[in-house]
Design a protein around this motif. Structure first.
Motif, PDB file in Angstrom:
ATOM      1  N   ARG A  96       0.833  -1.206   0.000  1.00  0.00           N
ATOM      2  CA  ARG A  96       0.000   0.000   0.000  1.00  0.00           C
ATOM      3  C   ARG A  96       0.867   1.256   0.000  1.00  0.00           C
ATOM      4  N   ARG A  97       1.953   1.205   0.765  1.00  0.00           N
ATOM      5  CA  ARG A  97       2.867   2.344   0.825  1.00  0.00           C
ATOM      6  C   ARG A  97       3.484   2.610  -0.538  1.00  0.00           C
ATOM      7  N   ALA A  98       3.821   1.536  -1.256  1.00  0.00           N
ATOM      8  CA  ALA A  98       4.407   1.702  -2.588  1.00  0.00           C
ATOM      9  C   ALA A  98       3.420   2.352  -3.548  1.00  0.00           C
ATOM     10  N   VAL A  99       2.139   1.961  -3.468  1.00  0.00           N
ATOM     11  CA  VAL A  99       1.143   2.571  -4.349  1.00  0.00           C
ATOM     12  C   VAL A  99       0.966   4.051  -4.004  1.00  0.00           C
ATOM     13  N   ASP A 100       0.984   4.359  -2.712  1.00  0.00           N
ATOM     14  CA  ASP A 100       0.909   5.768  -2.314  1.00  0.00           C
ATOM     15  C   ASP A 100       2.087   6.555  -2.892  1.00  0.00           C
ATOM     16  N   GLU A 101       3.292   5.988  -2.785  1.00  0.00           N
ATOM     17  CA  GLU A 101       4.477   6.665  -3.315  1.00  0.00           C
ATOM     18  C   GLU A 101       4.376   6.823  -4.831  1.00  0.00           C
ATOM     19  N   LEU A 102       3.848   5.794  -5.486  1.00  0.00           N
ATOM     20  CA  LEU A 102       3.654   5.872  -6.931  1.00  0.00           C
ATOM     21  C   LEU A 102       2.741   7.035  -7.287  1.00  0.00           C
ATOM     22  N   GLY A 103       1.649   7.187  -6.559  1.00  0.00           N
ATOM     23  CA  GLY A 103       0.724   8.279  -6.829  1.00  0.00           C
ATOM     24  C   GLY A 103       1.370   9.636  -6.683  1.00  0.00           C
ATOM     25  N   ARG A 104       2.231   9.766  -5.667  1.00  0.00           N
ATOM     26  CA  ARG A 104       2.917  11.049  -5.482  1.00  0.00           C
ATOM     27  C   ARG A 104       3.923  11.303  -6.596  1.00  0.00           C
ATOM     28  N   ARG A 105       4.462  10.238  -7.159  1.00  0.00           N
ATOM     29  CA  ARG A 105       5.490  10.413  -8.182  1.00  0.00           C
ATOM     30  C   ARG A 105       4.905  10.654  -9.572  1.00  0.00           C
ATOM     31  N   VAL A 106       3.889   9.874  -9.972  1.00  0.00           N
ATOM     32  CA  VAL A 106       3.404   9.958 -11.354  1.00  0.00           C
ATOM     33  C   VAL A 106       1.947  10.389 -11.454  1.00  0.00           C
ATOM     34  N   GLY A 107       1.298  10.591 -10.323  1.00  0.00           N
ATOM     35  CA  GLY A 107      -0.112  10.943 -10.350  1.00  0.00           C
ATOM     36  C   GLY A 107      -0.994   9.715 -10.186  1.00  0.00           C
ATOM     37  N   GLU A 108      -2.277   9.941 -10.106  1.00  0.00           N
ATOM     38  CA  GLU A 108      -3.222   8.847  -9.891  1.00  0.00           C
ATOM     39  C   GLU A 108      -3.538   8.164 -11.220  1.00  0.00           C
ATOM     40  N   VAL A 109      -2.866   7.059 -11.466  1.00  0.00           N
ATOM     41  CA  VAL A 109      -3.048   6.290 -12.694  1.00  0.00           C
ATOM     42  C   VAL A 109      -3.517   4.890 -12.318  1.00  0.00           C
ATOM     43  N   PRO A 110      -4.189   4.176 -13.239  1.00  0.00           N
ATOM     44  CA  PRO A 110      -4.598   2.807 -12.949  1.00  0.00           C
ATOM     45  C   PRO A 110      -3.391   1.902 -12.777  1.00  0.00           C
ATOM     46  N   VAL A 111      -3.455   1.024 -11.778  1.00  0.00           N
ATOM     47  CA  VAL A 111      -2.327   0.180 -11.411  1.00  0.00           C
ATOM     48  C   VAL A 111      -2.718  -1.295 -11.506  1.00  0.00           C
ATOM     49  N   VAL A 112      -1.804  -2.090 -12.054  1.00  0.00           N
ATOM     50  CA  VAL A 112      -1.899  -3.552 -12.016  1.00  0.00           C
ATOM     51  C   VAL A 112      -0.820  -4.053 -11.065  1.00  0.00           C
ATOM     52  N   LEU A 113      -1.208  -4.865 -10.097  1.00  0.00           N
ATOM     53  CA  LEU A 113      -0.262  -5.474  -9.171  1.00  0.00           C
ATOM     54  C   LEU A 113       0.000  -6.912  -9.599  1.00  0.00           C
ATOM     55  N   VAL A 114       1.270  -7.317  -9.604  1.00  0.00           N
ATOM     56  CA  VAL A 114       1.665  -8.682  -9.949  1.00  0.00           C
ATOM     57  C   VAL A 114       2.455  -9.237  -8.776  1.00  0.00           C
ATOM     58  N   GLY A 115       1.918 -10.258  -8.104  1.00  0.00           N
ATOM     59  CA  GLY A 115       2.590 -10.773  -6.924  1.00  0.00           C
ATOM     60  C   GLY A 115       2.703 -12.275  -6.913  1.00  0.00           C
ATOM     61  N   HIS A 116       3.809 -12.774  -6.370  1.00  0.00           N
ATOM     62  CA  HIS A 116       4.047 -14.213  -6.257  1.00  0.00           C
ATOM     63  C   HIS A 116       4.052 -14.627  -4.789  1.00  0.00           C
ATOM     64  N   SER A 117       3.325 -15.692  -4.468  1.00  0.00           N
ATOM     65  CA  SER A 117       3.340 -16.286  -3.140  1.00  0.00           C
ATOM     66  C   SER A 117       2.908 -15.253  -2.092  1.00  0.00           C
ATOM     67  N   MET A 118       3.785 -14.917  -1.110  1.00  0.00           N
ATOM     68  CA  MET A 118       3.428 -13.881  -0.150  1.00  0.00           C
ATOM     69  C   MET A 118       3.140 -12.562  -0.857  1.00  0.00           C
ATOM     70  N   GLY A 119       3.853 -12.308  -1.956  1.00  0.00           N
ATOM     71  CA  GLY A 119       3.589 -11.096  -2.723  1.00  0.00           C
ATOM     72  C   GLY A 119       2.214 -11.108  -3.358  1.00  0.00           C
ATOM     73  N   GLY A 120       1.719 -12.305  -3.712  1.00  0.00           N
ATOM     74  CA  GLY A 120       0.357 -12.407  -4.212  1.00  0.00           C
ATOM     75  C   GLY A 120      -0.658 -12.063  -3.146  1.00  0.00           C
ATOM     76  N   ARG A 121      -0.412 -12.556  -1.930  1.00  0.00           N
ATOM     77  CA  ARG A 121      -1.303 -12.212  -0.821  1.00  0.00           C
ATOM     78  C   ARG A 121      -1.276 -10.712  -0.561  1.00  0.00           C
ATOM     79  N   ALA A 122      -0.068 -10.128  -0.564  1.00  0.00           N
ATOM     80  CA  ALA A 122       0.050  -8.693  -0.337  1.00  0.00           C
ATOM     81  C   ALA A 122      -0.667  -7.894  -1.427  1.00  0.00           C
ATOM     82  N   ALA A 123      -0.540  -8.344  -2.675  1.00  0.00           N
ATOM     83  CA  ALA A 123      -1.204  -7.644  -3.777  1.00  0.00           C
ATOM     84  C   ALA A 123      -2.715  -7.694  -3.628  1.00  0.00           C
TER      85      ALA A 123
END
Length: 238
Positions: free
Chosen positions: A92-119
């Motif tokens: 969630r923190r990374a998406v917030d940082e992304l928004g501050r950097r490039v603006g509010e754009v549609p995001v696709v999350l790609v996660g594996h294993s624990m990263g899938g759960r986090a996504a």
């Protein structure tokens, strides 16, 4: 490719391997796996992160010149750590940082294993539109309310001995009841590290990401589920 850099300085959860386009109209964030518990910081070149590099590079190549930001999520801790859900917090923190950097754009999350759960947990963020979860860790009572209105693709190998494919299909069914639009794909012969049929894992994931971004058609097995409203616990085969 440039050197890996934090997008927002020391302690950033967002890492980019190449300079972002001046104008960005979409973004993809990649989340690697981890462990159930572990408060230590991940090593910079840990195997879980290294395994996702071919996916990140493939997505970068497929979206080159298309005004798509591609980044990775950096975790502060190796593990999920129970109620701390550290990986989800960092996502969630990374998406917030992304928004501050490039603006509010549609995001696709790609996660594996624990990263899938986090996504899947972080998909409730208003910028997230879709999730590609690869061999995700989906505990029995994992929440799904945050997934309403999101498109999800859960891909699981039938030879996975670390996370249970059946848990992914059950999670998808519950997500559908909560208002998500999920699709499930079984990778025949696929294992948890995604080393068996590695090329197929890479090609399918890139195709899913570009399809969810609207750059290319979605793979037919997924497009049919989304267009026909037939998403459910029975996975399509790949």
């Amino acid at each position: 490719m440039g050197e890996e850099t934090g997008a927002c300085g020391v302690g950033s959860a967002l890492v980019t391997r190449a300079a972002a386009a001046r104008t960005v109209d979409a973004a993809v964030l990649v989340l690697h796996g981890g462990s159930v518990d572990g408060l230590g910081a991940p090593r910079r070149w840990n195997l879980a992160a290294a395994r996702m590099r071919p996916f990140t590079r493939g997505i970068e190549r497929a979206t080159a010149g298309g005004e798509v930001f591609v980044g990775e999520v950096r975790y502060r801790h190796r593990g999920w750590n129970g109620d701390r859900e550290d990986a989800a917090r960092d996502a969630r923190r990374a998406v917030d940082e992304l928004g501050r950097r490039v603006g509010e754009v549609p995001v696709v999350l790609v996660g594996h294993s624990m990263g899938g759960r986090a996504a899947l947990r972080a998909a409730g963020h208003p910028m997230v539109r879709s999730v590609v979860a690869l061999a995700p860790w989906c505990p029995e009572h994992e929440p799904v309310a945050q997934l309403r209105g999101r498109r999800l693709v859960l891909v699981h190998g039938d030879r996975d001995r670390t996370t249970d494919p059946r848990a992914s299909w059950q999670f998808a069914a519950r997500a559908a009841e909560a208002g998500a639009l999920p699709s499930t794909v079984v990778m025949r012969g696929g294992d948890h590290p995604m080393l068996r049929r590695a090329g197929d894992w890479h090609r399918l994931t890139v195709s899913l990401v570009t399809g969810l971004l609207g750059r290319t058609p979605l793979p037919p097995v997924v497009a049919e589920r989304f267009s026909g409203g037939t998403a459910g616990p029975d996975p399509s085969e790949w």
